[in-house]
Design an enzyme around this catalytic site. Structure first.
Site: not given
Ligand code: PNW
Length: 469
Positions: A73, A118, A163, A305, A307, A373
């Protein structure tokens, strides 16, 4: 056990890896401007060079092959292809670059998932008002059509926007991301709305013009934590967690997968806060217009995505002025049993992914799901033998298997974030999400596989060789 045709991928994005920020006619994006002109990034770092994937693509391809990925991706830089944002002026060198990337991948039997957007809006479009301006949706649609036309014979999985929640909130409410606006309680809702309109227009373009011949699929990538009540027996905590899910995932998923409009919970929470300030009408959260193509039904799959997770309780927002935080009105806490990886926001909660997947199945009508992700960060001294991250991937992937086997969620694929260490937005190069280590102090920007990369390769190889369920 995973089905034979399960998609095993890794993800990156253009600004985070490419560099070549003004090579061969590329136009500036809002991230170029943000890094060069504001001081919001760790040690004033920028993506001018990053992993230099613009010149070192062959090395990335080697990494992809070493992992044995079925899919990669990547995202297109809009202003590399269309320097001022419109197809009136096409940068052929940009087209050549992505053609080469796509063709090399296919030659190596790796399929491609492309994200059109993105975080990196052409600066020329920002100058016209950016995502806050309604006209941006038609411009995005022009760009999307250009990409379907140019690359759609080979790209079969498209993500329009990555996102929208992060772009709207961090870019326009909090100001942590480009374009760095802090217009509390208003801009993020406009931006989210225009992103939904842009996505829907592009999906309809694909559906009516390209789908019959190109036979691909189009969606957008939505990020959400898993939110659960701090005290499940407390009604306020339960409704707070529901509100958090509505404001994060529901904001975009409800219009597309459920009703064609924002979640009631969200609309009424915003109205309540406006009224408390004496504003009787609802001016902040826009209404979908009949003049636009419908948003309902504009996703061929659900792209998630994920996390981390949060426990949620009510209140805690001291904002005196209207703001998204005040509208949401929750307090998020970490469970002390959750380990926190390198970055403070990223508590490691693999079982949260399983719960979120089940929620998506139940609430959004059992869609096909790609996890577009998921990852784990390293901060501080580099550890190539990253045992914590190995454990993270093993346990996360086993939670995905449970979601499929025990909860019946239709998960089609998993993309690790990220293929390699890269420019982690406001954290610059201080936060490393890669399966490959990148030595940013070395002129060659050498890539070295982490132990977790080897672990992921093993998982993929094992899954490919197992008999199908
Ligand atoms: C995602 N936050 O973004 C993105 O899709 C990626 O580009 C990024 O590298 C990945 O998560 C890891 O962080 C975010 O600060 C970046 O809350 C920052 C945040 C959330 C999502």
């Amino acid at each position: 056990m995973f089905p034979r045709d399960f998609v095993w991928g890794a993800a990156t994005s253009a600004y985070q890896i490419e560099g070549g920020w003004q090579a061969d006619g590329k136009g500036a994006s809002i991230w170029d401007t943000f890094c060069h002109e504001k001081s919001g990034v760790f040690e004033n770092q920028n993506g001018d060079v990053a992993c230099n994937s613009y010149e070192l693509w062959n090395k990335d391809l080697e990494c992809i092959q070493q992992l044995g990925l079925t899919h990669y991706r990547l995202s297109f830089s809009w202003s590399r292809l269309l320097p001022d944002g419109t197809p009136k002026n096409v940068n052929q060198r940009g087209v050549q670059y992505y053609n080469r990337v796509i063709n090399d991948l296919l030659a190596c039997k790796v399929s491609v998932m492309v994200t059109l957007y993105h975080f990196d809006l052409p600066q020329a479009i920002q100058n016209l008002g950016g995502w806050k301006s309604p006209g941006v949706a038609a411009l995005f649609n022009d760009y999307a059509k250009f990409c379907f036309e140019t690359f759609g014979d080979r790209v079969k999985l498209w993500i329009t926007i990555n996102e929208p929640h992060t772009c709207a909130k961090l870019g326009h409410e909090v100001g942590l991301h480009a374009p760095g606006l802090k217009e509390k309680g208003t801009a993020a809702y406009m931006v989210g709305h225009n992103m939904l309109r842009a996505h829907a227009m592009a999906w309809h373009s694909y559906n009516s013009v390209y789908r019959a011949t190109q036979k691909g699929e189009v969606s957008l990538a939505l990020n959400s934590d898993w939110f659960e009540p701090l005290d499940p027996s407390c009604h306020e905590d339960v409704t707070s967690a529901e509100r958090d899910l509505a404001f994060t995932l529901g904001w975009f998923a409800w219009p597309i997968f459920v009703t064609g409009d924002y979640p009631d919970i969200m609309r009424s929470a915003i109205e309540t806060q406006s009224k408390m300030m004496g504003y009787s009408g609802d001016m902040r959260l826009p209404r979908f217009s009949k003049d636009d193509p419908p948003v309902l039904g504009t996703a061929d799959f659900f792209a998630l995505n994920y996390y981390t997770s949060r426990k949620v309780t009510s209140g805690g927002c001291g904002d005196q002025m209207l703001s998204m935080k005040r509208d949401l009105n929750v307090e998020e806490v970490l469970d002390p049993s959750w380990p926190v990886c390198g970055v403070s926001w990223l508590a490691v909660v693999p079982c949260g992914l399983r719960k979120l997947l089940k929620y998506i199945k139940d609430v959004f009508n059992n869609p096909k799901v790609y996890i577009t992700e998921n990852g784990f960060a390293q901060v501080g001294p580099v550890q190539i033998e990253d045992v914590d991250r190995c454990e993270f991937y093993k346990s996360t992937i086993s939670e995905v298997a449970k979601a499929m086997e025990e909860d019946g969620v239709n998960v089609c694929g998993y993309f690790a974030w990220s293929l390699m260490d890269n420019f982690e937005w406001a954290d610059g190069f201080s936060v490393r999400f890669g399966l490959f280590h990148v030595d940013f102090s070395d002129a060659e920007l050498s890539r070295t596989i982490y132990q977790s990369g080897q672990e992921y390769a093993k998982i993929i190889a094992k899954s490919k060789s197992a008999s199908p369920i």
